[in-house]
Design an enzyme around this catalytic site. Sequence first.
Site, short mmCIF file in Angstrom:
data_model
loop_
_atom_site.label_atom_id
_atom_site.label_comp_id
_atom_site.label_asym_id
_atom_site.label_seq_id
_atom_site.Cartn_x
_atom_site.Cartn_y
_atom_site.Cartn_z
N ARG A 1 12.76 -24.22 63.25
CA ARG A 1 11.30 -24.39 63.13
C ARG A 1 10.92 -25.86 63.01
O ARG A 1 9.83 -26.24 63.46
CB ARG A 1 10.80 -23.61 61.91
CG ARG A 1 10.62 -22.14 62.22
CD ARG A 1 10.14 -21.38 61.02
NE ARG A 1 9.66 -20.06 61.39
CZ ARG A 1 9.57 -19.05 60.54
NH1 ARG A 1 9.92 -19.18 59.29
NH2 ARG A 1 9.12 -17.87 60.97
N LYS B 1 12.75 -4.69 57.71
CA LYS B 1 11.38 -4.39 57.26
C LYS B 1 10.77 -3.29 58.11
O LYS B 1 9.96 -3.53 59.01
CB LYS B 1 10.53 -5.67 57.34
CG LYS B 1 11.05 -6.77 56.45
CD LYS B 1 10.30 -8.06 56.71
CE LYS B 1 11.05 -9.28 56.21
NZ LYS B 1 10.73 -10.50 56.96
N GLY C 1 12.07 -14.61 62.52
CA GLY C 1 12.85 -15.68 61.92
C GLY C 1 14.32 -15.34 61.87
O GLY C 1 15.17 -16.14 62.24
N GLY D 1 6.48 -12.36 61.50
CA GLY D 1 5.29 -11.53 61.30
C GLY D 1 4.19 -11.83 62.32
O GLY D 1 3.52 -10.93 62.81
N1 LIG Z 1 21.54 -1.60 58.50
C1 LIG Z 1 20.99 -2.54 57.75
N2 LIG Z 1 20.83 -2.35 56.42
C2 LIG Z 1 20.28 -3.31 55.65
N3 LIG Z 1 19.84 -4.51 56.11
C3 LIG Z 1 19.98 -4.73 57.41
C4 LIG Z 1 20.55 -3.77 58.29
N4 LIG Z 1 20.55 -4.29 59.54
C5 LIG Z 1 20.02 -5.52 59.44
N5 LIG Z 1 19.67 -5.81 58.18
C6 LIG Z 1 19.14 -7.07 57.64
O1 LIG Z 1 17.85 -7.28 58.17
C7 LIG Z 1 17.53 -8.64 57.90
C8 LIG Z 1 16.56 -9.13 58.91
O2 LIG Z 1 15.46 -8.27 58.95
P1 LIG Z 1 13.97 -8.74 59.25
O3 LIG Z 1 13.19 -7.51 59.41
O4 LIG Z 1 13.56 -9.73 58.19
O5 LIG Z 1 14.19 -9.53 60.67
P2 LIG Z 1 13.25 -10.50 61.47
O6 LIG Z 1 11.98 -9.81 61.80
O7 LIG Z 1 14.04 -11.07 62.57
O8 LIG Z 1 12.97 -11.71 60.49
P3 LIG Z 1 11.62 -12.33 59.84
O9 LIG Z 1 10.79 -11.19 59.34
O10 LIG Z 1 12.18 -13.20 58.75
O11 LIG Z 1 10.94 -13.11 60.87
C9 LIG Z 1 18.85 -9.39 57.98
O12 LIG Z 1 19.00 -10.16 56.81
C10 LIG Z 1 19.91 -8.29 58.09
O13 LIG Z 1 21.02 -8.50 57.25
O1 LIG Z 2 8.64 -16.95 57.71
C1 LIG Z 2 7.58 -16.64 58.27
O2 LIG Z 2 7.46 -15.61 58.97
C2 LIG Z 2 6.41 -17.58 58.17
O3 LIG Z 2 6.76 -18.87 57.74
C3 LIG Z 2 5.33 -16.99 57.27
O4 LIG Z 2 5.79 -16.89 55.96
P1 LIG Z 2 5.14 -15.80 54.99
O5 LIG Z 2 5.54 -14.44 55.51
O6 LIG Z 2 5.69 -16.10 53.62
O7 LIG Z 2 3.64 -15.97 55.04
#
Ligand SMILES: Nc1ncnc2c1ncn2[C@@H]1O[C@H](COP(=O)(O)OP(=O)(O)OP(=O)(O)O)[C@@H](O)[C@H]1O
Ligand SMILES: O=C(O)[C@H](O)COP(=O)(O)O
Length: 404
Positions: free
Chosen positions: A39, A204, A360, A384
Site C-alpha cells: 500500500r 469474513k 488486503g 472492504g
Molecule cells: N478455513 C479457514 N479458517 C479460518 N481462517 C481462514 C480460513 N481460510 C482462510 N482464513 C484466514 O482468512 C484471513 C483472510 O481473510 P479476509 O476475509 O480478511 O481476507 P481479505 O478480504 O483478503 O482481506 P482484507 O479484508 O484484510 O482486505 C487470513 O488471515 C486467513 O488465515
Molecule cells: O485495511 C483496509 O481495508 C483499509 O485500510 C480500511 O481499514 P478499516 O477497515 O479499518 O477502515
Amino acid sequence: MAEKTAGIESLGDLRGKRVLVRSDLNVPLDGTTITDDGRIRASVPTIKQLAEAGARVVVTAHLGRPKGEPDPAYSLRPVAERLSELLGRPVAFATDTVGSSATETVEGLGDGDVALLENVRFNDGETSKDDAVRSSFADQLAQLADAFVSDGFGVVHRKQASVYDVALRLPSAMGGLVAAEVDVLRRLTEHPERPYVVVLGGSKVSDKLGVIDNLIDKADKILIGGGMVFTFLKAQGHEVGKSLLEEDQLDTCTRYLAEAADRGVEIVLPTDVVVDTEFPSSDREPEPRVVAADAIPADALGLDIGPESSAAFAAALADARTVFWNGPMGVFEVDAFADGTRAVAEALTKVDGLSVVGGGDSAAAVRTLGFDEAAFGHISTGGGASLEFLEGKELPGIAVLERD
Ligand SMILES: Nc1ncnc2c1ncn2[C@@H]1O[C@H](COP(=O)(O)OP(=O)(O)OP(=O)(O)O)[C@@H](O)[C@H]1O
Ligand SMILES: O=C(O)[C@H](O)COP(=O)(O)O
C-alpha cells in the site's frame, strides 16, 4: 464514476500550495517492521506527482483501529521511514495530526517537500458517527491545507473526516490510484468479458455474502474457498466439525445456492478440505489431513481447500476471460495450509484476460507466496472498499468528489 470526477490537474498550479493527501498506508506490522509495503508503494506515484508539481505535500493516513486516542503500537513513524526510502527524499513526520507538531511541520515545508501526519485515528473525531464531532475535526485538518487529494482507495467506503468531510471544505480532486482502481473495478461490473469467474475466500463470511448477492446475475461461476466454505457446507446439510461457521448466515447461504441454481450460475464448493484438530499456533506443529468436504470429523477444523478442489478451481479458471478474487483459500500464513491459495494464485497468473486480486490479505498472500505482481492484471489496494464497490454500494469518499 471516474470520468465525472476531476483529477489533480483540476486543482490548477500547485506550486507553493499545501496539499493534503489522504492515502491508505494501513500496512501489516510485526512490531515496528512492515511485513508488506504494497500500500505504501501504491501511494508513491500521487505523492511524487504532487511534489514534482511543487506542492507542499501533507499526507494523512490511518494504521489499524486505535480507539480514538494516541497508541504507540499504531504509530505511523515506521511508515514515514519506508515512504521516505521509496520516494528517495526526506519525509517530515508530525507526532500529532492537527496539533502543534502538525502545524509546525506543515509550516516548515518548502515547495516539493513531503510530510506525514501521525495516525489520523488517534483523534476520535476521525471515525465519529456524530456529524458535528467529525466536522469539527475536519475543520482542523482543512486548516493545514489549501487543497485536498483523495488517494486512499482502501478507505473510500468509510464516511470519515479525512476521507469525506475534509473534501467538503477544500478544493478537492481524485488521485491517480483511486481513479485507476475505480476504472478496473468498473470493468468487472459493466460488460465483463465471459466467462467471468469470481473466487471468494477469507474469514469474513458475512462481509462477502453481499458480493455474491450482487454478482449472482453477473458471474458465470463463483468458486468458494477459505473460511467461507463451511457455512455453505453446513447450509447443504453437512457437518463441519470445529470449522469457522457463521450460524446466522445459514439461511442466506441456502438462499444463494437456490438462486444460483435458478439462474444457471455455478457455485463451486470444495470437494475435499485440509483439516487439523487445532487452529495453527506457534507452539504446535501442524498435523494436516485431507478429508472429503462432506465428511469433516467432529474434532477437526478445515484450514485449506484440498488438492482435488485446488485442481478443480484451477480448471474452472483456465478458460476465464475475467476473474475477481478476494480472500485466501486457507490459512496461507502457515505453509501446511497455503497450497489452495497458491494454486488459485497460480491459475490467476495464467488467465488470458483481466484478473483482479482484491483484498488486503489476498494481495499480501500473493506477494508473500512469492508471485510476481506483474503477472496479475490488477492487485487492488482495497479490501472492504473493492467489495463494497462490487456490491454496488455508494462509496462516500468517491460520492463526495462527484457532488455538484
Ligand atoms: N478455513 C479457514 N479458517 C479460518 N481462517 C481462514 C480460513 N481460510 C482462510 N482464513 C484466514 O482468512 C484471513 C483472510 O481473510 P479476509 O476475509 O480478511 O481476507 P481479505 O478480504 O483478503 O482481506 P482484507 O479484508 O484484510 O482486505 C487470513 O488471515 C486467513 O488465515
Ligand atoms: O485495511 C483496509 O481495508 C483499509 O485500510 C480500511 O481499514 P478499516 O477497515 O479499518 O477502515
